[in-house]
Design an enzyme around this catalytic site. Structure first.
Site, mmCIF file in Angstrom:
data_model
loop_
_atom_site.group_PDB
_atom_site.id
_atom_site.type_symbol
_atom_site.label_atom_id
_atom_site.label_comp_id
_atom_site.label_asym_id
_atom_site.label_seq_id
_atom_site.Cartn_x
_atom_site.Cartn_y
_atom_site.Cartn_z
ATOM 1 N N HIS A 47 0.839 -1.208 0.000
ATOM 2 C CA HIS A 47 0.000 0.000 0.000
ATOM 3 C C HIS A 47 0.878 1.264 0.000
ATOM 4 C CE1 HIS A 47 -2.705 -2.969 2.160
ATOM 5 N NE2 HIS A 47 -3.547 -2.521 1.248
ATOM 6 N N ARG A 197 -4.152 -10.235 3.855
ATOM 7 C CA ARG A 197 -4.671 -11.538 4.288
ATOM 8 C C ARG A 197 -3.553 -12.519 4.631
ATOM 9 N NH1 ARG A 197 -9.086 -10.306 0.244
ATOM 10 N NH2 ARG A 197 -11.023 -10.346 1.454
HETATM 11 P P1 AMP Z 1 -6.566 -3.661 -0.417
HETATM 12 O O1 AMP Z 1 -6.388 -2.866 0.846
HETATM 13 O O2 AMP Z 1 -6.151 -5.086 -0.292
HETATM 14 O O3 AMP Z 1 -7.921 -3.448 -1.043
HETATM 15 O O4 AMP Z 1 -5.528 -3.048 -1.450
HETATM 16 C C1 AMP Z 1 -5.510 -1.676 -1.723
HETATM 17 C C2 AMP Z 1 -4.599 -1.432 -2.888
HETATM 18 O O5 AMP Z 1 -3.278 -1.881 -2.580
HETATM 19 C C3 AMP Z 1 -5.041 -2.180 -4.156
HETATM 20 O O6 AMP Z 1 -4.861 -1.333 -5.279
HETATM 21 C C4 AMP Z 1 -4.089 -3.340 -4.176
HETATM 22 O O7 AMP Z 1 -3.855 -3.855 -5.482
HETATM 23 C C5 AMP Z 1 -2.830 -2.709 -3.625
HETATM 24 N N1 AMP Z 1 -1.911 -3.730 -3.128
HETATM 25 C C6 AMP Z 1 -2.189 -4.726 -2.241
HETATM 26 N N2 AMP Z 1 -1.105 -5.514 -2.065
HETATM 27 C C7 AMP Z 1 -0.128 -5.010 -2.853
HETATM 28 C C8 AMP Z 1 1.237 -5.377 -3.126
HETATM 29 N N3 AMP Z 1 1.798 -6.438 -2.536
HETATM 30 N N4 AMP Z 1 1.941 -4.626 -3.996
HETATM 31 C C9 AMP Z 1 1.370 -3.551 -4.602
HETATM 32 N N5 AMP Z 1 0.105 -3.154 -4.385
HETATM 33 C C10 AMP Z 1 -0.634 -3.866 -3.530
#
Ligand code: AMP
Length: 292
Positions: A47, A197
């Site tokens: 993030h 997760r």
């Molecule tokens: P989430 O909080 O899981 O909904 O993710 C929020 C944003 O962070 C989304 O655009 C995800 O694709 C991005 N994201 C999550 N994990 C990663 C990662 N390992 N590398 C880059 N972006 C990520």
């Protein structure tokens, strides 16, 4: 000077569309472009890479924190999804974020809310059949976040590659005035992609997890070297099963734009996969680039 002598400045936080728009409008009046980083919290370096990229593109960065009930299925982990707003706010402030937008469910979906955004075929492949309604939930909340924030740029991780393509489709089709930026996946040193997760995994499952990326990387190497997609996909599936994943939802070699199956590497492709370790579902993907 000790760390305690220079405490992190608290991150300004707003919880309503009106307050968010008030601040973003003032920035726009001052000629400052604004980047939005939508998240569900439980933040990690992946993030923060989005925030840093936003910072590089715009003088102002807003992060949103909203665990979106509309994108979780009835048997998914909405109620146990990790939540720690104070820790997230501290990480965001440290990464150069200017503002946190953390609406509650009633602000996002007031009484009478009835509209759903459906992105079409790109949302019907890969994760689509396994998570009915998921991408409609994502497309709806992201369309709202983009319109609520009036951001100039919005950043999304390639980690969720199908989600990124769904969002590109929605923004194009609905003429939402924002530039969508994809950011490469941030990984642990063993290749395992960071995800909120991952904390659900037992130590034994965490030992198996990097085999997902290793398998994708080996598949990409072979496809790029000219092996047939069908043979590589078959071997990849066997490798995932041998590694100890409880089940494999899909392992697809696809056109990177449309996510349709690719038979030959005659254009930019992507290998996408979703697998299970016990009750935890992991997704990952890797680019495949045709030789010139
Ligand atoms: P989430 O909080 O899981 O909904 O993710 C929020 C944003 O962070 C989304 O655009 C995800 O694709 C991005 N994201 C999550 N994990 C990663 C990662 N390992 N590398 C880059 N972006 C990520």
């Amino acid at each position: 000077m000790s760390a305690l002598a220079s405490p992190q400045k608290a991150l300004p936080t707003v919880r309503t569309v009106a307050d968010l728009r008030g601040i973003v409008s003032a920035w726009h009046r001052a000629g400052e472009r604004v980047a939005l980083v939508p998240t569900m919290g439980a933040l990690h370096r992946g993030h923060l890479a989005l925030v840093e990229r936003g910072r590089a593109l715009c003088p102002r960065v807003v992060a949103s924190l909203f665990v979106n009930p509309m994108q979780f299925g009835p048997n998914e982990d909405f109620s146990r999804y990790p939540r720690d707003e104070a820790a997230d706010a501290a990480l965001l402030a440290g990464a150069g974020c200017d503002l946190l937008y953390a609406p509650d469910v009633a602000e996002m979906y007031p009484d009478g809310f009835a509209t759903t955004v459906i992105a079409g075929p790109v949302a019907e492949r890969q994760c689509g059949p396994f998570r009915p309604g998921h991408f409609a939930g994502v497309a709806t909340v992201v369309a709202k976040l983009l319109l609520q924030s009036q951001a100039d740029v919005a950043l999304f991780g390639e980690k969720d590659f199908q989600q990124l393509q769904v969002i590109r489709q929605v923004v194009r089709d609905l003429d939402i005035p924002v530039a969508i930026e994809g950011v490469p996946t941030v990984r642990e040193s063993d290749g395992f992609a960071l995800s909120s997760r991952n904390r659900y995994l037992t130590p034994e499952q965490r030992g198996i997890a990097p085999s997902l990326y290793r398998t994708l990387a080996e598949m990409a190497r072979r496809v790029e070297a000219g092996a047939t997609v069908a043979a590589v996909a078959e071997d990849g599936l066997a490798a995932l099963r041998r590694a100890g994943f409880s089940s494999v939802d899909y392992l697809d070699v696809v056109d990177a734009e449309t996510l349709r199956p690719l038979e030959r590497l005659d254009r930019p492709g992507r290998i996408l996969s979703a697998v299970w370790l016990g009750k935890t579902r992991l997704i990952d993907n890797i680019p495949v680039v045709p030789r010139p």
